[in-house]
Design an enzyme around this catalytic site. Sequence first.
Site, short mmCIF file in Angstrom:
data_model
loop_
_atom_site.label_atom_id
_atom_site.label_comp_id
_atom_site.label_asym_id
_atom_site.label_seq_id
_atom_site.Cartn_x
_atom_site.Cartn_y
_atom_site.Cartn_z
N LYS A 1 0.98 -1.12 0.00
CA LYS A 1 -0.25 0.07 0.10
C LYS A 1 0.82 1.44 -0.18
CE LYS A 1 -1.81 1.32 4.10
NZ LYS A 1 -1.49 3.24 4.42
N ASN A 2 1.43 1.02 0.86
CA ASN A 2 2.74 2.39 0.98
C ASN A 2 3.59 2.45 0.36
OD1 ASN A 2 1.55 2.36 3.29
ND2 ASN A 2 3.52 2.59 4.34
N ARG B 1 -3.99 10.29 4.72
CA ARG B 1 -2.32 11.56 4.68
C ARG B 1 -1.16 11.82 3.06
NH1 ARG B 1 0.79 14.05 8.38
NH2 ARG B 1 3.09 13.55 7.87
N CYS C 1 -4.80 8.85 9.36
CA CYS C 1 -4.75 7.82 10.84
C CYS C 1 -4.32 8.75 12.06
CB CYS C 1 -4.08 6.81 10.55
SG CYS C 1 -4.49 5.56 10.14
N ARG D 1 1.32 14.37 12.93
CA ARG D 1 1.33 13.64 12.04
C ARG D 1 1.31 15.75 11.09
NH1 ARG D 1 -0.76 8.08 10.10
NH2 ARG D 1 0.90 8.32 8.87
N PRO D 2 2.29 15.93 11.57
CA PRO D 2 2.68 17.26 10.81
C PRO D 2 3.34 16.90 9.13
CG PRO D 2 4.14 17.83 12.45
CD PRO D 2 3.15 16.02 12.59
N ASP E 1 5.24 19.84 7.62
CA ASP E 1 6.06 21.14 7.45
C ASP E 1 7.29 20.42 7.47
OD1 ASP E 1 6.43 19.15 9.95
OD2 ASP E 1 7.84 20.16 11.19
N LEU E 2 8.17 19.20 7.56
CA LEU E 2 9.25 18.97 6.79
C LEU E 2 8.84 18.75 5.59
CD1 LEU E 2 10.39 16.16 8.96
CD2 LEU E 2 11.04 18.04 9.92
N ASP F 1 5.04 0.37 11.69
CA ASP F 1 3.65 0.17 11.42
C ASP F 1 3.41 -1.87 12.35
OD1 ASP F 1 2.80 2.23 10.27
OD2 ASP F 1 3.49 1.50 8.25
N ILE G 1 8.15 6.47 16.87
CA ILE G 1 8.43 7.75 15.26
C ILE G 1 7.05 8.24 15.90
CG2 ILE G 1 7.03 7.09 13.28
CD1 ILE G 1 10.48 5.76 13.82
N ARG H 1 -8.03 -0.70 4.66
CA ARG H 1 -7.43 0.81 4.16
C ARG H 1 -6.57 -0.13 3.54
NH1 ARG H 1 -6.46 5.29 7.82
NH2 ARG H 1 -5.10 5.72 5.78
C1 UD1 Z 1 4.26 6.45 6.31
C2 UD1 Z 1 3.88 5.67 5.97
C3 UD1 Z 1 3.44 5.04 7.08
C4 UD1 Z 1 4.57 4.44 8.53
C5 UD1 Z 1 5.29 5.79 8.47
C6 UD1 Z 1 6.47 5.83 9.27
C7 UD1 Z 1 2.54 5.98 4.32
C8 UD1 Z 1 1.52 6.48 3.58
N1 UD1 Z 1 3.17 6.13 5.47
O1 UD1 Z 1 4.20 7.68 7.05
O2 UD1 Z 1 2.12 4.20 7.41
O3 UD1 Z 1 3.80 4.42 9.65
O4 UD1 Z 1 6.15 6.14 7.62
O5 UD1 Z 1 7.63 4.60 8.90
O6 UD1 Z 1 3.47 5.49 3.68
N2 UD1 Z 1 6.48 14.63 10.49
C9 UD1 Z 1 6.90 15.46 11.11
N3 UD1 Z 1 6.73 16.54 9.93
C10 UD1 Z 1 6.49 15.98 9.08
C11 UD1 Z 1 6.57 14.49 8.82
C12 UD1 Z 1 7.08 13.57 9.72
O7 UD1 Z 1 6.83 15.70 12.11
O8 UD1 Z 1 6.80 17.31 7.77
C13 UD1 Z 1 7.00 13.83 11.87
C14 UD1 Z 1 5.62 12.55 11.90
O9 UD1 Z 1 4.25 12.44 12.66
C15 UD1 Z 1 6.26 11.32 12.85
C16 UD1 Z 1 7.64 11.46 12.01
O10 UD1 Z 1 7.69 12.76 11.41
O11 UD1 Z 1 6.01 11.28 13.85
C17 UD1 Z 1 7.78 10.22 10.85
O12 UD1 Z 1 6.99 10.06 10.02
P1 UD1 Z 1 6.48 10.07 8.58
O13 UD1 Z 1 8.11 8.98 8.35
O14 UD1 Z 1 7.00 10.85 7.74
O15 UD1 Z 1 5.70 8.76 8.20
P2 UD1 Z 1 4.68 8.67 7.37
O16 UD1 Z 1 4.48 9.58 6.11
O17 UD1 Z 1 3.26 9.74 6.59
#
Ligand code: UD1
Length: 424
Positions: free
Chosen positions: A22-23, A94, A118, A123-124, A126-127, A310, A332, A402
């Site tokens: 999926k991802n 997301r 979810c 889950r911001p 900003d990055l 996950d 995480i 999902r």
């Molecule tokens: C992806 C996966 C999700 C998995 C996660 C971590 C998909 C669709 N989803 O989610 O299943 O659980 O990787 O392996 O591929 N963060 C920030 N700012 C940002 C982005 C992220 O602070 O702009 C934080 C998040 O809140 C979290 C951490 O970074 O604490 C890691 O998140 P991230 O790796 O970005 O997860 P996703 O890509 O959303």
Amino acid sequence: MDSLKITGGQTLNGTIPISGAKNSALKLMAASLLTREPLTLTNMPNLADTRFLSQLLASLGVEVYWPKGDNECRLNAAELTSTIAPYDQVRKMRASFNVLGPMLAREGHATVSLPGGCAIGARPVDLHLNALEALGADLKVEAGYVKAAAIHGLKGAKVVFPIVSVGATEHAMLAATLAKGETVLENAAREPEIADLADCLNKMGAKVSGAGTATVTIEGVESLSGTQHSVMPDRIETGTYAMAAAAAGGDVTLEGAPVKALGAMIDAMQRCGITVDADADAGTIRVQRNGTALQAINVDTQPHPGFPTDLQAQFMALMSIADGTSVIRENIFENRFMHAPELSRLGADIQVRGKEAIVQGVKQLRGAPVMATDLRASVSLVIAGLAAEGETQVNRIYHLDRGFERLEEKLSGCGAVIERVDGE
Ligand code: UD1
């Protein structure tokens, strides 16, 4: 709302075919926006999330050919009729946010709602936004929407991520393929899905190197072409069924499994005393547990190649029936222990203290009605239900739909007693 009725206590025996990830699929689908030629994705998982993204792409003008139940999907973004992804389309998932970078790179502008997804912490994004800004995007956040413009196109840049983010790494990679000059992503996520995306992008004519390591380099190109790409197998689905087999007991072979992507999980399961035979060449993982006790161990979630967040909920279900005490630390996401109180309803002994869950193994779980709260949490309840004595009803299973393709069919094929009950 539909629910799942599980009569626990049956061992699982047989084979389970693993679906496409999926991802990975979601980011590959977003890549279709980068080219005017068709992108054909095979081994596509038929899931609520992938179907949902196909609808969002269609609303942007992408021609989607994906017959119901089919595992091949053809996406043709010859002309985009819109560069606006509205709130209703993005809030549910997301990963939809990842359409922003490709549209911006191709059209020079895009407007995308801030995402939902979810309920596992803040889950911001900003990055994601910082990376696009570094590539020269002019961004405004107004009324819940990100309005992005790059009138003269994006420009290659060095992006150093302060924390590892899968989504932000992929988003920056997608956008940088059409930027002028070289982009270097440092402290990039190393998840296997990132390498899968890079493979597909390179087949489309992009110049991405280093994907799967902490430094990814993208040499921008003028345009990308169409291609055909097979979605990598789902490592989380694989890990989930491996843990289901270990929890229920039996002998299950997972076929078409991404063995090399699951090192941390295989190691953890073996440390629990489970027999796991993995064959990377054959793409199989055989999990056996016939009456032997499960040993409690501690696990910390980490970015890849560490133990995946996950699989944390599923591992907690397994540890709830192990001998001894297991400390599970979630590094995480904040607030990713919503399954703990539901597992406790089945008789598990779990205390959550901040980032840690302390799981004191019990001899036997007992069936009860429980409620799914997010995708991975809900499947942990299925695992617990399979191991429990008596009947477990898992409510709100739209979360499961999902991310798990044909879950009941795959499990009942191995002897599980599990059925979907239609809700009103
Ligand atoms: C992806 C996966 C999700 C998995 C996660 C971590 C998909 C669709 N989803 O989610 O299943 O659980 O990787 O392996 O591929 N963060 C920030 N700012 C940002 C982005 C992220 O602070 O702009 C934080 C998040 O809140 C979290 C951490 O970074 O604490 C890691 O998140 P991230 O790796 O970005 O997860 P996703 O890509 O959303």
